[in-house]
Design a protein around this motif. Structure first.
Motif, PDB file in Angstrom:
ATOM      1  N   ASP A 271      16.204  16.923 -11.914  1.00 52.26           N
ATOM      2  CA  ASP A 271      14.751  16.707 -11.943  1.00 52.26           C
ATOM      3  C   ASP A 271      14.393  15.515 -12.827  1.00 52.26           C
ATOM      4  O   ASP A 271      13.467  14.759 -12.512  1.00 52.26           O
ATOM      5  N   HIS A 274      15.115  12.311 -10.957  1.00 52.81           N
ATOM      6  CA  HIS A 274      14.071  12.067  -9.959  1.00 52.81           C
ATOM      7  C   HIS A 274      12.791  11.544 -10.612  1.00 52.81           C
ATOM      8  O   HIS A 274      12.176  10.585 -10.117  1.00 52.81           O
ATOM      9  N   ARG A 275      12.390  12.161 -11.713  1.00 52.76           N
ATOM     10  CA  ARG A 275      11.155  11.750 -12.378  1.00 52.76           C
ATOM     11  C   ARG A 275      11.249  10.318 -12.902  1.00 52.76           C
ATOM     12  O   ARG A 275      10.301   9.538 -12.797  1.00 52.76           O
ATOM     13  N   ALA A 321      18.743  12.627  -5.694  1.00 53.68           N
ATOM     14  CA  ALA A 321      17.710  12.785  -6.728  1.00 53.68           C
ATOM     15  C   ALA A 321      17.166  11.448  -7.195  1.00 53.68           C
ATOM     16  O   ALA A 321      16.057  11.379  -7.735  1.00 53.68           O
TER      17      ALA A 321
END
Length: 342
Positions: A271, A274-275, A321
């Motif tokens: 995550d 991805h961010r 990702a």
């Protein structure tokens, strides 16, 4: 009663008498390759290698089956094999003898030390190999920390001054990218300024921008005999619970001159990858760390999982990702597997 007719402009709205069958595009291996959204290639992979003093030495790391500590001569033989497999980049990590360690990490900037000698030898024999070097004090520290210790505290600015010397030494020896992994505040800017001032404007900085205080690092510390002699690294590495802070760290490193940014570890932090990818145009690197490697190897040795398919799925998930590059101990195996058609 008013009924709403299907909106033909909305691709998610099924049309009457036109049932959706996504399986049509999964029927054969050729179908799947043609519509594959994320493609993992050997060019995405960076292989970490451990180097030590001596001659004719190749020691397997017990907690990392299939990974070794190499003396320089056997390391060059290993790089020859990597070149044959198409691996174009390696990251170097040193196992430093205990008698060369001190609290200030002075061996880290010895121009005749293990890493500078290794860089020069590699570049002489393999000039086109992209060589990445670690900038941190923990392999050189008698305390096993990434910084100078005083009264139980890790000093920031005093450590940055030593990291600058270390980066300059590596650049002078021939490193292509220097990779500060220490998580001291302000070190990217200090290193960039020093490199430019000394004329090393083409040496890139791969910043370990979002490096978490993770339990997944254990086997790596065994490989280098660099475990902290007291406490932990939570005052400088990031809290595993934090996500927004990673964006702050990345923004700071970019502002200081980082050429690439890294998230470490990878699998538990997809995550975060991805961010970060949504917020920067810089290349994002993921580090598939030693603990992630060791868990897969252990399960595979027990026959509980299919190693090849789990590895390739895991690496693909990192790229999906948002990772542009992946540092992984599976690079050598993956390169062989990727050369065989699906």
């Amino acid at each position: 009663m008013v009924t709403q007719s299907p909106d033909s402009s909305d691709p998610l709205t099924p049309m009457p008498n036109n049932p959706q069958r996504p399986r049509r595009l999964r029927r054969t291996a050729t179908h799947r390759r043609m519509v594959r959204e994320t493609v993992l290639t050997v060019d995405d992979l960076i292989y970490p290698l451990f180097v030590m003093e001596g001659e004719g030495q190749k020691e397997e790391i017990p907690s990392m089956p299939g990974c070794y500590r190499f003396s320089l001569d056997t390391l060059l033989e290993e790089i020859h094999e990597l070149s044959r497999l198409g691996i174009g980049s390696i990251a170097l990590f040193p196992k430093i003898p205990a008698h060369q360690k001190d609290n200030e990490g002075t061996e880290s900037y010895n121009p005749n030390g293990l890493i500078p000698r290794t860089i020069r030898a590699i570049k002489q024999q393999y000039p086109h190999l992209l060589l990445i070097t670690d900038v941190a004090l923990d392999p050189y520290s008698s305390q096993g920390h990434d910084g100078i210790v005083r009264d139980g505290n890790i000093l920031n600015d005093e450590t940055v001054a030593v990291l600058v010397k270390q980066a300059l030494t590596q650049a002078e020896a021939g490193a292509d990218w220097v990779a500060p992994s220490d998580m001291m505040d302000g070190r990217v800017g200090a290193i960039r300024q020093a490199l430019d001032a000394e004329g090393w404007i083409n040496v890139a900085i791969l910043a370990y921008s979002a490096k978490y205080a993770s339990a997944y690092y254990g086997p790596f510390r065994d490989a280098l005999n660099s475990s902290p002699q007291f406490g932990d690294k939570k005052t400088y590495q990031m809290d595993a619970a934090n996500g927004r802070e990673a964006l702050k760290e990345v923004a700071l490193d970019i502002g200081e001159g980082a050429d690439l940014v890294m998230v470490k570890p990878a699998l538990a932090y997809l995550d975060i990858i991805h961010r970060i990818k949504q917020k920067t145009q810089l290349l994002v690197t993921a580090y598939n760390v030693s603990g992630e490697y060791a868990m897969i190897k252990a399960a595979a040795q027990q026959g509980w999982i299919d190693e090849k398919n789990v590895v390739l799925e895991s690496l693909t998930s990192m790229k999906r990702a948002g990772a542009d590059l992946i540092v992984t101990y599976f690079a050598k195996s993956a390169a062989g597997w990727l050369s065989v058609a699906d």
